[in-house]
Scaffold this active site. Structure first.
Site, PDB file in Angstrom:
ATOM      1  N   GLY A  11      -2.116   7.237   0.906  1.00  0.00           N
ATOM      2  CA  GLY A  11      -3.058   6.191   1.321  1.00  0.00           C
ATOM      3  C   GLY A  11      -4.167   6.009   0.298  1.00  0.00           C
ATOM      4  N   ALA A  22     -13.204   8.611 -14.478  1.00  0.00           N
ATOM      5  CA  ALA A  22     -13.712   9.902 -14.957  1.00  0.00           C
ATOM      6  C   ALA A  22     -12.624  10.658 -15.711  1.00  0.00           C
ATOM      7  CB  ALA A  22     -14.212  10.726 -13.772  1.00  0.00           C
ATOM      8  N   VAL A  23     -11.393  10.565 -15.242  1.00  0.00           N
ATOM      9  CA  VAL A  23     -10.286  11.259 -15.930  1.00  0.00           C
ATOM     10  C   VAL A  23     -10.118  10.677 -17.341  1.00  0.00           C
ATOM     11  CG1 VAL A  23      -7.760  11.585 -15.935  1.00  0.00           C
ATOM     12  CG2 VAL A  23      -9.072  11.952 -13.822  1.00  0.00           C
ATOM     13  N   ARG A  72       4.210   5.094  -1.338  1.00  0.00           N
ATOM     14  CA  ARG A  72       4.879   6.262  -0.752  1.00  0.00           C
ATOM     15  C   ARG A  72       6.289   6.266  -1.327  1.00  0.00           C
ATOM     16  NH1 ARG A  72       0.990   5.317   3.627  1.00  0.00           N
ATOM     17  NH2 ARG A  72      -0.278   7.187   3.549  1.00  0.00           N
ATOM     18  N   GLY A 102      -3.641  12.820  -0.826  1.00  0.00           N
ATOM     19  CA  GLY A 102      -3.839  13.715   0.302  1.00  0.00           C
ATOM     20  C   GLY A 102      -2.825  14.851   0.333  1.00  0.00           C
ATOM     21  N   ASP A 103      -2.633  15.377   1.527  1.00  0.00           N
ATOM     22  CA  ASP A 103      -1.782  16.530   1.751  1.00  0.00           C
ATOM     23  C   ASP A 103      -0.358  16.344   1.197  1.00  0.00           C
ATOM     24  OD1 ASP A 103      -2.010  19.046   3.088  1.00  0.00           O
ATOM     25  OD2 ASP A 103      -0.447  18.317   4.445  1.00  0.00           O
ATOM     26  N   GLY A 104       0.234  15.177   1.477  1.00  0.00           N
ATOM     27  CA  GLY A 104       1.594  14.898   1.009  1.00  0.00           C
ATOM     28  C   GLY A 104       1.661  14.886  -0.507  1.00  0.00           C
ATOM     29  N   THR A 126      -8.443  11.373   0.247  1.00  0.00           N
ATOM     30  CA  THR A 126      -8.043  10.934   1.595  1.00  0.00           C
ATOM     31  C   THR A 126      -9.306  10.639   2.386  1.00  0.00           C
ATOM     32  OG1 THR A 126      -7.197  11.688   3.728  1.00  0.00           O
ATOM     33  CG2 THR A 126      -7.746  13.408   2.186  1.00  0.00           C
ATOM     34  N   ASP A 128      -9.533  10.982   5.474  1.00  0.00           N
ATOM     35  CA  ASP A 128      -9.541  11.832   6.676  1.00  0.00           C
ATOM     36  C   ASP A 128     -10.337  13.130   6.539  1.00  0.00           C
ATOM     37  OD1 ASP A 128      -7.961  10.033   8.043  1.00  0.00           O
ATOM     38  OD2 ASP A 128      -6.087  10.974   7.405  1.00  0.00           O
ATOM     39  N   ASP A 130      -9.373  15.994   5.613  1.00  0.00           N
ATOM     40  CA  ASP A 130      -8.668  17.124   6.232  1.00  0.00           C
ATOM     41  C   ASP A 130      -8.024  18.061   5.210  1.00  0.00           C
ATOM     42  OD1 ASP A 130      -6.832  15.284   5.377  1.00  0.00           O
ATOM     43  OD2 ASP A 130      -5.604  15.320   7.175  1.00  0.00           O
ATOM     44  N   ARG A 172      -5.188  10.851  12.552  1.00  0.00           N
ATOM     45  CA  ARG A 172      -4.068  11.237  13.413  1.00  0.00           C
ATOM     46  C   ARG A 172      -4.103  12.717  13.724  1.00  0.00           C
ATOM     47  NH1 ARG A 172      -0.337   8.454  10.078  1.00  0.00           N
ATOM     48  NH2 ARG A 172      -0.775   6.318  10.597  1.00  0.00           N
TER      49      ARG A 172
END
Ligand code: ADP
Length: 323
Positions: A11, A22-23, A72, A102-104, A126, A128, A130, A172
């Site tokens: 996302g 910055a990179v 994705r 994110g996590d994925g 992300t 979120d 999280d 979620r």
């Protein structure tokens, strides 16, 4: 490290552009060429690669979304897909990667790095919040500010019409956006996945609220709350309080977009620089985050395995302040 690739995946979040900028600038500082990989891991498999220089990242620090686009990519979840991705990396002589997502995204980075002995540093991107290994993820602060601005407007109507608004926000699996925006807007109730909500407690709060404002108010619900989102919460409240004038507002994708807040721009800039510095210094397989205002590196294994804990005390305080 002569050549570094950067990609955004999963996302999109406000602040990704500031991180890309910055990179690129850090690459210039360390004499490393930086190339952009478009559309995340899909672009690695399909060779969507272009060089990025100072001009390419000029005038983007304040823009939401990601100039590299995000996507994705299910093929990347297979070992064969990652072989194709690595062939592209090899063909372009890319020696290290910065992945923002994110996590994925970090799960994919861990596998690619391990299977093909490739140095990769991840940035937490992300809304979120999280990800374990950073206090704030890039995009979270902006998303919270977007929710706060929207709920402030909704509250005007809530009070003018004595209506109860149930506002659903993103999250979620995590209630960070709901908790922070709920406190900032003085929500009468905040429902998050991390804390059980007993329906009788919810009814009690509404009963108390009715005495001083005829049922007007705001309930903030994270998508993944105990009851299954705002529509389900509405059904339950309607059953118990048939006289309440209730409206549901699902904020949706406005939470992902918009100009990044100053906080997100500064966070993304700092972490983007640190990612390149880390690659140059020989680090790999880690996410760079900021904990208690200090730069911390957390191995991908840990960021993926652990959940970032929500501040349960803050949730209790929110309940007290809502009374
Ligand atoms: P996010 O990074 O925001 O959590 P996703 O979960 O959609 O978003 O992941 C982004 C991309 O990362 C996926 O489309 C896929 O290419 C890659 N990815 C996700 N999970 C895995 C996995 N288990 N193995 C390999 N790659 C993955």
């Amino acid at each position: 490290m002569k050549k570094i690739g950067v990609l955004t995946s999963g996302g999109d979040t406000p602040g990704m552009n500031a991180a890309i900028r910055a990179v690129v600038k850090a690459g210039m500082h360390y004499d490393a060429e930086v190339v952009g990989i478009y559309k995340g891991y899909y672009g690695l498999i399909h060779d969507l690669i272009k060089p990025l220089d100072g001009n390419a990242v000029y005038n983007i620090i304040h823009r939401g979304g990601t100039i590299l686009k995000s996507a994705r990519c299910d093929e990347f979840k297979t070992a064969e897909g990652r072989v194709k991705a690595f062939e592209t990396i090899d063909r372009h002589n890319i020696e290290g990667l910065v992945v923002i997502g994110g996590d994925g995204t970090l799960t994919g980075a861990r596998l690619l790095g391990k299977e093909h002995d490739l140095p990769i540093i991840g940035l937490p991107g992300t809304i979120d919040n999280d990800l374990y290994g950073t206090d704030y993820t890039i995009g979270y602060d902006t998303a919270v500010n977007t929710v706060v601005a929207a709920v402030d407007k909704i509250r005007d109507t809530a009070h003018s019409h004595d209506r109860l608004f149930i506002v659903e926000v993103m999250g979620r699996d995590a209630g960070f956006i709901a908790l922070r925006s709920g406190i900032a807007t003085g929500a009468e109730k905040i429902l998050i996945p991390e804390a059980r909500t007993f329906i009788e407690d919810l009814y009690d709060s509404l009963e108390k609220g009715r005495s001083h404002d005829e049922g007007a108010g705001i309930i903030i619900v994270a998508e993944g709350d105990d009851f299954g989102g705002a529509m389900e919460v509405e059904k339950k409240i309607k059953k118990r309080f048939p006289d309440f004038d209730i409206r549901v507002s699902i904020l949706g994708h406005i939470q992902r977009g918009g100009a990044p807040s100053a906080y997100d721009r500064v966070l993304a800039s700092g972490l983007g620089y640190q990612a390149v510095k880390a690659l140059v210094e020989g680090r790999r397989g880690m996410m760079v985050g900021s904990i208690n205002r200090k730069i911390e590196f957390t191995p991908f294994e840990q960021t993926i395995k652990y959940n970032s804990p929500i501040n349960v005390e803050l949730h209790s305080i929110a309940e007290i302040l809502a009374l």
